[in-house]
Design a protein around this motif. Structure first.
Motif, PDB file in Angstrom:
ATOM      1  N   PHE A 180       0.836  -1.209   0.000  1.00 21.01           N
ATOM      2  CA  PHE A 180       0.000   0.000   0.000  1.00 21.01           C
ATOM      3  C   PHE A 180       0.871   1.260   0.000  1.00 21.01           C
ATOM      4  N   LEU A 181       1.871   1.286   0.870  1.00 22.67           N
ATOM      5  CA  LEU A 181       2.745   2.466   0.964  1.00 22.67           C
ATOM      6  C   LEU A 181       3.530   2.665  -0.333  1.00 22.67           C
ATOM      7  N   GLN A 182       4.024   1.540  -0.857  1.00 23.17           N
ATOM      8  CA  GLN A 182       4.815   1.610  -2.081  1.00 23.17           C
ATOM      9  C   GLN A 182       3.969   2.168  -3.235  1.00 23.17           C
ATOM     10  N   LEU A 197      11.157   2.018   3.416  1.00 24.80           N
ATOM     11  CA  LEU A 197       9.726   1.903   3.707  1.00 24.80           C
ATOM     12  C   LEU A 197       9.464   0.902   4.824  1.00 24.80           C
ATOM     13  N   ARG A 198      10.230  -0.204   4.779  1.00 29.43           N
ATOM     14  CA  ARG A 198      10.048  -1.229   5.802  1.00 29.43           C
ATOM     15  C   ARG A 198      10.372  -0.668   7.191  1.00 29.43           C
ATOM     16  N   LEU A 199      11.431   0.117   7.261  1.00 28.92           N
ATOM     17  CA  LEU A 199      11.795   0.719   8.551  1.00 28.92           C
ATOM     18  C   LEU A 199      10.732   1.746   8.980  1.00 28.92           C
ATOM     19  N   LEU A 200      10.290   2.549   8.038  1.00 31.48           N
ATOM     20  CA  LEU A 200       9.252   3.537   8.346  1.00 31.48           C
ATOM     21  C   LEU A 200       8.008   2.845   8.915  1.00 31.48           C
ATOM     22  N   LEU A 201       7.633   1.739   8.295  1.00 33.47           N
ATOM     23  CA  LEU A 201       6.455   1.016   8.763  1.00 33.47           C
ATOM     24  C   LEU A 201       6.707   0.405  10.153  1.00 33.47           C
ATOM     25  N   ALA A 202       7.929  -0.090  10.346  1.00 29.82           N
ATOM     26  CA  ALA A 202       8.259  -0.710  11.637  1.00 29.82           C
ATOM     27  C   ALA A 202       8.211   0.313  12.769  1.00 29.82           C
ATOM     28  N   ILE A 203       8.770   1.504  12.529  1.00 29.54           N
ATOM     29  CA  ILE A 203       8.734   2.502  13.605  1.00 29.54           C
ATOM     30  C   ILE A 203       7.322   3.052  13.788  1.00 29.54           C
ATOM     31  N   SER A 204       6.457   2.821  12.812  1.00 35.26           N
ATOM     32  CA  SER A 204       5.059   3.251  12.941  1.00 35.26           C
ATOM     33  C   SER A 204       4.207   2.126  13.535  1.00 35.26           C
ATOM     34  N   PHE A 205       4.853   1.130  14.124  1.00 34.90           N
ATOM     35  CA  PHE A 205       4.160  -0.030  14.699  1.00 34.90           C
ATOM     36  C   PHE A 205       3.211  -0.663  13.680  1.00 34.90           C
ATOM     37  N   ASP A 206       3.683  -0.746  12.455  1.00 33.51           N
ATOM     38  CA  ASP A 206       2.943  -1.390  11.359  1.00 33.51           C
ATOM     39  C   ASP A 206       1.615  -0.716  11.039  1.00 33.51           C
ATOM     40  N   ALA A 207       1.444   0.533  11.430  1.00 36.77           N
ATOM     41  CA  ALA A 207       0.214   1.266  11.131  1.00 36.77           C
ATOM     42  C   ALA A 207       0.464   2.167   9.915  1.00 36.77           C
ATOM     43  N   PRO A 208      -0.092   1.825   8.750  1.00 36.68           N
ATOM     44  CA  PRO A 208       0.246   2.542   7.507  1.00 36.68           C
ATOM     45  C   PRO A 208      -0.095   4.031   7.522  1.00 36.68           C
ATOM     46  N   PHE A 209      -1.193   4.398   8.172  1.00 32.86           N
ATOM     47  CA  PHE A 209      -1.542   5.820   8.167  1.00 32.86           C
ATOM     48  C   PHE A 209      -0.618   6.633   9.066  1.00 32.86           C
ATOM     49  N   LYS A 210      -0.082   5.971  10.087  1.00 30.82           N
ATOM     50  CA  LYS A 210       0.937   6.617  10.914  1.00 30.82           C
ATOM     51  C   LYS A 210       2.175   6.843  10.041  1.00 30.82           C
ATOM     52  N   ALA A 211       2.536   5.819   9.284  1.00 30.70           N
ATOM     53  CA  ALA A 211       3.690   5.926   8.389  1.00 30.70           C
ATOM     54  C   ALA A 211       3.487   7.057   7.378  1.00 30.70           C
ATOM     55  N   TYR A 257      11.428   5.978  17.045  1.00 32.48           N
ATOM     56  CA  TYR A 257      12.714   5.336  16.778  1.00 32.48           C
ATOM     57  C   TYR A 257      13.268   4.662  18.026  1.00 32.48           C
ATOM     58  N   LEU A 258      13.209   5.371  19.146  1.00 30.84           N
ATOM     59  CA  LEU A 258      13.779   4.805  20.373  1.00 30.84           C
ATOM     60  C   LEU A 258      13.038   3.522  20.768  1.00 30.84           C
ATOM     61  N   PHE A 259      11.708   3.550  20.649  1.00 27.80           N
ATOM     62  CA  PHE A 259      10.938   2.345  20.960  1.00 27.80           C
ATOM     63  C   PHE A 259      11.299   1.211  20.007  1.00 27.80           C
ATOM     64  N   PHE A 260      11.384   1.544  18.752  1.00 31.25           N
ATOM     65  CA  PHE A 260      11.699   0.526  17.754  1.00 31.25           C
ATOM     66  C   PHE A 260      13.080  -0.092  18.026  1.00 31.25           C
ATOM     67  N   LEU A 261      14.067   0.757  18.277  1.00 31.56           N
ATOM     68  CA  LEU A 261      15.428   0.258  18.476  1.00 31.56           C
ATOM     69  C   LEU A 261      15.518  -0.612  19.728  1.00 31.56           C
ATOM     70  N   LEU A 262      14.884  -0.143  20.800  1.00 32.48           N
ATOM     71  CA  LEU A 262      14.942  -0.920  22.049  1.00 32.48           C
ATOM     72  C   LEU A 262      14.234  -2.265  21.906  1.00 32.48           C
ATOM     73  N   THR A 263      13.028  -2.260  21.359  1.00 33.58           N
ATOM     74  CA  THR A 263      12.307  -3.531  21.241  1.00 33.58           C
ATOM     75  C   THR A 263      13.036  -4.466  20.276  1.00 33.58           C
TER      76      THR A 263
END
Ligand SMILES: [Zn+2]
Length: 325
Positions: A180-182, A197-211, A257-263
């Protein structure tokens, strides 16, 4: 916290189509719900779904279940003003006056045969507003439907929730979200590398509209500096005060980012998807697991207090000082 409204053509959001048709059938059926509560994770498209439902409910000439785009109702929707729609956007705390206006709206004769009240971010209603809404929901006027939307349903009084029909909006799978994002970014003329894009989605907790809201907020320009700052902070190349000041220029994104990196520091499979971040992960992995867990919990607390505490910078600086010992 920001809530950017991202303009997306509803038909381009594949994972919401089934929800839309199912819900529209309920509204067009014999026993339509007086009040519907769309709930689920932030950024999965609930607001987009609510807007589509409003158009569908009010359209006079649905085509294959979708708004026709040409009837008077559809033209009103497109113009931004519809006499049969009362919308509360919930961009800030929802106060009682906004809810009281519903009573007046309820008395108007509908132009399209039905009227809809939409309350987005319904959990932002204060107590007076919620009590006032409860009164309307207890004696629902005929021809008037309510659609509420919330990412934090637990913050709503149970009395309000019990008057609504709940509907959980699922998040898409990661692959579906990426596609969808692509697709959307290509249509906008942006060629974005798949790993980005994959990283953007990951830091958005897989929520596309957040991304998408991050993309619209210049994510592509910000991300490089931000990652460098986090790297330099963790490797003690810059002082916590200096680093935190830089991070807080993009506060939401930095916390993500901080949440993503830590988890991710606890999940090898996840880390392996992002070879570009290896240097940061290495620093984190050199810190004891217990400490990372503790810091994670502390970060959750700082994040929770972000909207109410005045000095997020002090809290985050202290967090880095603790972390780096
Ligand atoms: Zn129409």
């Amino acid at each position: 916290m920001e809530d950017k409204v991202v303009a997306v053509n509803f038909q381009e959001v594949p994972w919401l189509q089934k929800d839309y048709h199912e819900l529209l059938m309920r509204f067009k059926g014999q026993k339509p719900p007086h009040a519907l509560m769309l709930y689920g994770k932030e950024g999965v498209g609930k607001v987009c779904l609510a807007d589509a439902l409003v158009s569908g409910i009010l359209c006079r000439e649905l085509k294959d279940g979708l708004p026709c785009g040409v009837c008077q109702s559809c033209r009103w929707i497109a113009s931004g003003f519809h006499p049969d729609l009362y919308e509360i956007k919930g961009e800030a705390e929802i106060k009682v006056d906004e809810i009281r206006n519903i009573q007046q709206f309820a008395r108007l004769t509908p132009e399209t045969g039905k009227k809809v009240v939409v309350i987005k971010h319904a959990d932002r209603m204060n107590l007076n507003a919620a009590n006032s809404l409860l009164k309307v929901l207890e004696e629902p006027p005929t021809d008037l439907f309510f659609i509420l939307e919330s990412s934090s349903i637990e913050k709503l009084p149970i009395t309000v929730r019990s008057r609504c029909q709940d509907y959980f909006v699922h998040a898409p799978s990661v692959e579906e979200a990426l596609f969808f994002l692509q697709d959307l970014t290509v249509k906008k003329g942006q060629q974005i590398n798949a790993e980005v894009l994959r990283l953007l989605l990951a830091i958005s907790f897989d929520a596309p509209f957040k991304a998408l809201s991050y993309l619209e907020d210049n994510y592509l320009e910000k991300r490089g500096n931000l990652l460098q700052t986090i790297h330099d902070l963790l490797s003690r190349e810059i002082s916590p005060a200096k680093g935190v000041a830089a991070l807080l220029e993009s506060e939401d994104l930095s916390f993500s980012y901080l949440f993503f990196l830590l988890t991710s520091s606890f999940e090898e499979a996840r880390r392996s998807l992002f070879p570009n971040l290896e240097a940061i992960f290495m620093i984190l992995l050199n810190m004891p697991e217990k400490m990372r867990l503790l810091q994670y919990e502390k970060l959750v607390e700082i994040n929770r207090l972000r909207s109410s505490q005045t000095r997020t910078d002090w809290a985050l600086e202290a967090w880095f000082v603790d972390f780096l010992g």
